[in-house]
Write a protein that holds these residues in place. Structure first.
Motif: not given
Length: 188
Positions: A73-87
């Motif tokens: 889930p994104r849970a409010g993260l900006a794209d760059d932070d969220y991208r790292r969590f998706v990876q």
């Protein structure tokens, strides 16, 4: 991940396939260029679409869709932070408690070049990452949640966030002494 093959010269390739008898006919060349230019336009559009749908380059709603596919889930993260969590989620999903995967996931999430793993018997470990500036409380909580998922049942752990120039003792080449080192934080 490597980029998909991208052909930028469909017209030239098509001309090379013509027999010698047809290559000097202007009408044949005009039909070829008209037809194959459409193929080149399609190639260009599909390549761009492919690149935009990769975790490394996706943004906004497309990144949200990729995150949903892997269960992050994104849970409010900006794209760059969220991208790292998706990876990192992709790695976590295929992990089976390997130490190398845990280290790789922490490097991906934190952006740290250095992640140190140490066992602490009987069934515990400590993992520390080094970052230039402290991460937010919400990012730290998500990091701990990722470590929980990568840790086998019955194994305890602690996660330590160390600043660049952290305090340590002799024998650790990256650590600084009493007068210069900064304190690390246990976040789990």
């Amino acid at each position: 991940m490597s980029d998909p093959a991208y052909i930028t010269d469909h017209v030239e390739r098509a001309r090379e396939l013509l027999t010698h008898d047809l290559s000097d006919k202007p009408n044949v060349d005009a039909v070829l260029v008209a037809s194959v230019s459409e193929v080149q336009s399609l190639e260009d559009a599909l390549y761009e679409l492919t690149i935009q749908r990769r975790i490394e380059t996706a943004q906004g709603a497309m990144l949200d869709q990729l995150g949903a596919i892997v269960g992050e889930p994104r849970a409010g993260l900006a794209d760059d932070d969220y991208r790292r969590f998706v990876q990192a989620r992709v790695e976590t999903n295929i992990g089976e408690g390997e130490i190398t995967r845990l280290i790789s996931v922490l490097k991906t999430i934190t952006g740290a070049d250095v992640v140190h793993y140490q066992t602490t018997p009987p069934a515990n470990f400590s993992v520390a990452y080094v970052v230039d500036s402290p991460l937010s409380t919400s990012l730290r909580a998500r990091i701990v949640a990722q470590v929980v998922e990568l840790t086998p049942a019955g194994v305890g752990f602690e996660v330590v966030e160390s600043p660049t120039g952290f305090f340590g003792f002799q024998g650790n080449p990256r650590a600084l002494g009493f007068d210069a080192g900064k304190l690390s934080s246990i976040i789990s």
